[in-house]
Write a protein that holds these residues in place. Structure first.
Motif, PDB file in Angstrom:
ATOM      1  N   ILE A 120       0.800  -1.301  -0.064  1.00 14.16           N
ATOM      2  CA  ILE A 120      -0.124   0.018  -0.220  1.00 14.16           C
ATOM      3  C   ILE A 120       0.686   0.765  -0.291  1.00 14.16           C
ATOM      4  O   ILE A 120       0.833   2.007  -0.511  1.00 14.16           O
ATOM      5  N   LEU A 121       2.530   1.311   0.660  1.00  9.42           N
ATOM      6  CA  LEU A 121       2.354   2.321   0.416  1.00  9.42           C
ATOM      7  C   LEU A 121       3.422   2.454  -0.625  1.00  9.42           C
ATOM      8  O   LEU A 121       4.313   3.684  -0.984  1.00  9.42           O
ATOM      9  N   ALA A 122       3.937   1.859  -1.126  1.00 13.91           N
ATOM     10  CA  ALA A 122       5.156   1.420  -2.431  1.00 13.91           C
ATOM     11  C   ALA A 122       3.695   2.165  -3.753  1.00 13.91           C
ATOM     12  O   ALA A 122       3.797   2.919  -4.443  1.00 13.91           O
ATOM     13  N   PHE A 123       2.193   1.408  -3.066  1.00 15.15           N
ATOM     14  CA  PHE A 123       1.435   3.046  -4.535  1.00 15.15           C
ATOM     15  C   PHE A 123       1.216   4.097  -4.115  1.00 15.15           C
ATOM     16  O   PHE A 123       1.552   5.295  -4.797  1.00 15.15           O
ATOM     17  N   LEU A 124       1.150   3.721  -2.688  1.00 22.96           N
ATOM     18  CA  LEU A 124       1.246   5.658  -1.995  1.00 22.96           C
ATOM     19  C   LEU A 124       2.005   6.331  -2.588  1.00 22.96           C
ATOM     20  O   LEU A 124       1.615   8.071  -2.828  1.00 22.96           O
ATOM     21  N   PHE A 125       3.184   5.830  -2.468  1.00 20.62           N
ATOM     22  CA  PHE A 125       4.813   6.561  -2.907  1.00 20.62           C
ATOM     23  C   PHE A 125       4.638   6.703  -4.061  1.00 20.62           C
ATOM     24  O   PHE A 125       6.131   6.853  -4.604  1.00 20.62           O
ATOM     25  N   ARG A 126       4.025   5.859  -5.300  1.00 22.64           N
ATOM     26  CA  ARG A 126       5.104   5.203  -6.505  1.00 22.64           C
ATOM     27  C   ARG A 126       6.001   6.610  -7.120  1.00 22.64           C
ATOM     28  O   ARG A 126       6.268   6.702  -7.999  1.00 22.64           O
ATOM     29  N   GLU A 127       4.482   8.321  -6.834  1.00 19.54           N
ATOM     30  CA  GLU A 127       5.213   9.374  -7.274  1.00 19.54           C
ATOM     31  C   GLU A 127       7.188   9.535  -7.323  1.00 19.54           C
ATOM     32  O   GLU A 127       7.229  10.424  -8.215  1.00 19.54           O
ATOM     33  N   HIS A 128       6.678   9.192  -6.411  1.00 12.78           N
ATOM     34  CA  HIS A 128       8.928   9.354  -6.043  1.00 12.78           C
ATOM     35  C   HIS A 128       9.531   8.615  -7.031  1.00 12.78           C
ATOM     36  O   HIS A 128      10.856   8.613  -7.115  1.00 12.78           O
ATOM     37  N   LEU A 129       8.860   7.698  -7.870  1.00 12.13           N
ATOM     38  CA  LEU A 129       9.986   6.110  -8.623  1.00 12.13           C
ATOM     39  C   LEU A 129       9.292   6.706 -10.032  1.00 12.13           C
ATOM     40  O   LEU A 129       9.743   6.464 -10.996  1.00 12.13           O
ATOM     41  N   THR A 130       8.983   7.874 -10.341  1.00  6.54           N
ATOM     42  CA  THR A 130       8.739   8.999 -11.608  1.00  6.54           C
ATOM     43  C   THR A 130       9.780   9.069 -12.278  1.00  6.54           C
ATOM     44  O   THR A 130      10.573   9.495 -11.784  1.00  6.54           O
ATOM     45  N   ARG A 131       9.723   8.817 -13.405  1.00  6.36           N
ATOM     46  CA  ARG A 131      10.740  10.034 -14.518  1.00  6.36           C
ATOM     47  C   ARG A 131      10.388  11.545 -14.491  1.00  6.36           C
ATOM     48  O   ARG A 131      11.906  12.061 -14.102  1.00  6.36           O
ATOM     49  N   GLU A 132       9.596  12.045 -13.862  1.00  7.35           N
ATOM     50  CA  GLU A 132       9.706  13.664 -13.635  1.00  7.35           C
ATOM     51  C   GLU A 132      10.212  13.843 -12.390  1.00  7.35           C
ATOM     52  O   GLU A 132      11.344  14.389 -12.511  1.00  7.35           O
ATOM     53  N   TYR A 133      10.282  12.835 -10.849  1.00  7.71           N
ATOM     54  CA  TYR A 133      10.756  12.963  -9.982  1.00  7.71           C
ATOM     55  C   TYR A 133      12.640  13.086 -10.306  1.00  7.71           C
ATOM     56  O   TYR A 133      12.854  14.074  -9.742  1.00  7.71           O
ATOM     57  N   PHE A 134      13.007  12.375 -10.440  1.00  4.69           N
ATOM     58  CA  PHE A 134      14.238  11.870 -10.371  1.00  4.69           C
ATOM     59  C   PHE A 134      15.383  12.825 -11.677  1.00  4.69           C
ATOM     60  O   PHE A 134      16.099  13.817 -11.553  1.00  4.69           O
ATOM     61  N   SER A 135      13.991  13.683 -12.670  1.00  8.31           N
ATOM     62  CA  SER A 135      14.431  14.790 -13.879  1.00  8.31           C
ATOM     63  C   SER A 135      14.711  15.949 -12.542  1.00  8.31           C
ATOM     64  O   SER A 135      15.564  16.808 -13.449  1.00  8.31           O
TER      65      SER A 135
END
Length: 255
Positions: free
Chosen positions: A115-130
């Protein structure tokens, strides 16, 4: 047929059922034991730093924390398998009850982690790393953990930036090094500091630099491992459910 004979047959069938349940319990826990051993091996493999993998996951605290989560889960599954095997073979009710409570706790923890991985999935996006690369990457600075980590990533995977060299436009790196279009870590490996090819690379020449983004390079590299890990997680959860059922049935069947 007398009542005593019926009772004897019933007891024999119950004993056979209990014996079958015991060995099924042992088999399931043996697979849990193997799963825990595998997770422990993966965690140790990451911590001994193969191919700069520790620097790669250190780029994101969520990923680096995941390594220790894998180690913890592997250790608990390792212990679970051992307790379940011993409890089943020895028909020890205390071990079986402790096994059931522990595996229930692990199952709930895994559910919470999903559930936490689903909620914080935005931290693993291409846009976040960029966005993080533009804000914090400094170029050639071995004292900065974030910068040295990204240098290790780009060198290891022969890539440049997150989506590509264009990620360094309007970035902290360009402010610190306005004469360079890309850092030296983006240059091809056959180039060395001081070469004309390196100068052309950092000046923006596409011939001497890596033009593929690190996000795609890492996804391509770890794609097989990601699917394998997902399939393994489903198998482990299924085994845990069956193990809990068998543990409770065996617990209730032991006199």
């Amino acid at each position: 047929m007398g009542q005593g004979e019926v009772s004897a047959r019933g007891s024999a069938m119950e004993g056979d059922c209990l014996s079958c349940m015991k060995y099924l319990m042992f088999i399931f826990n043996f697979f849990i034991f193997l799963g825990g051993s595998f997770l422990l091996s993966v965690g140790v493999w990451v911590l001994v730093d193969p191919m700069g993998f520790r620097e790669i996951v250190a780029a994101n605290p969520v990923l680096f924390t995941g390594v220790y989560v894998i180690l913890a889960m592997g250790s608990m599954l390792f212990l679970l398998g051992f307790l379940g095997c011993c409890g089943a073979i020895r028909e020890n009710k205390c071990l079986l009850l402790f096994f059931f409570m522990l595996i229930l706790f692990i199952f709930l923890a895994e559910l919470a982690a999903a559930i936490l991985a689903f909620l914080f999935r935005e931290h693993l996006t291409r846009e976040y790393f960029s966005r993080e690369l533009k804000r914090h990457y400094q170029g050639h600075n071995n004292t900065d953990v974030f910068t040295s980590t990204w240098n290790a990533i780009m060198t290891t995977f022969n890539c440049c930036g997150v989506s590509g060299p264009e990620d360094f436009e309007e970035s902290l790196f360009r402010l610190l090094s306005p004469s360079k279009m890309v850092p030296e870590a983006c240059c091809q490996r056959n180039s060395s500091p001081g070469d004309v090819s390196v100068e052309q690379c950092v000046s923006g020449s596409m011939v001497f630099r890596h033009n593929k983004g690190c996000y795609s390079a890492m996804v391509d590299y770890f794609e097989m491992y990601i699917y394998t890990a997902g399939a393994l997680a489903i198998v482990v959860l299924t085994i845990e459910l069956f193990a809990m059922v068998f543990a409770m049935c065996l617990f209730r069947g032991i006199q």
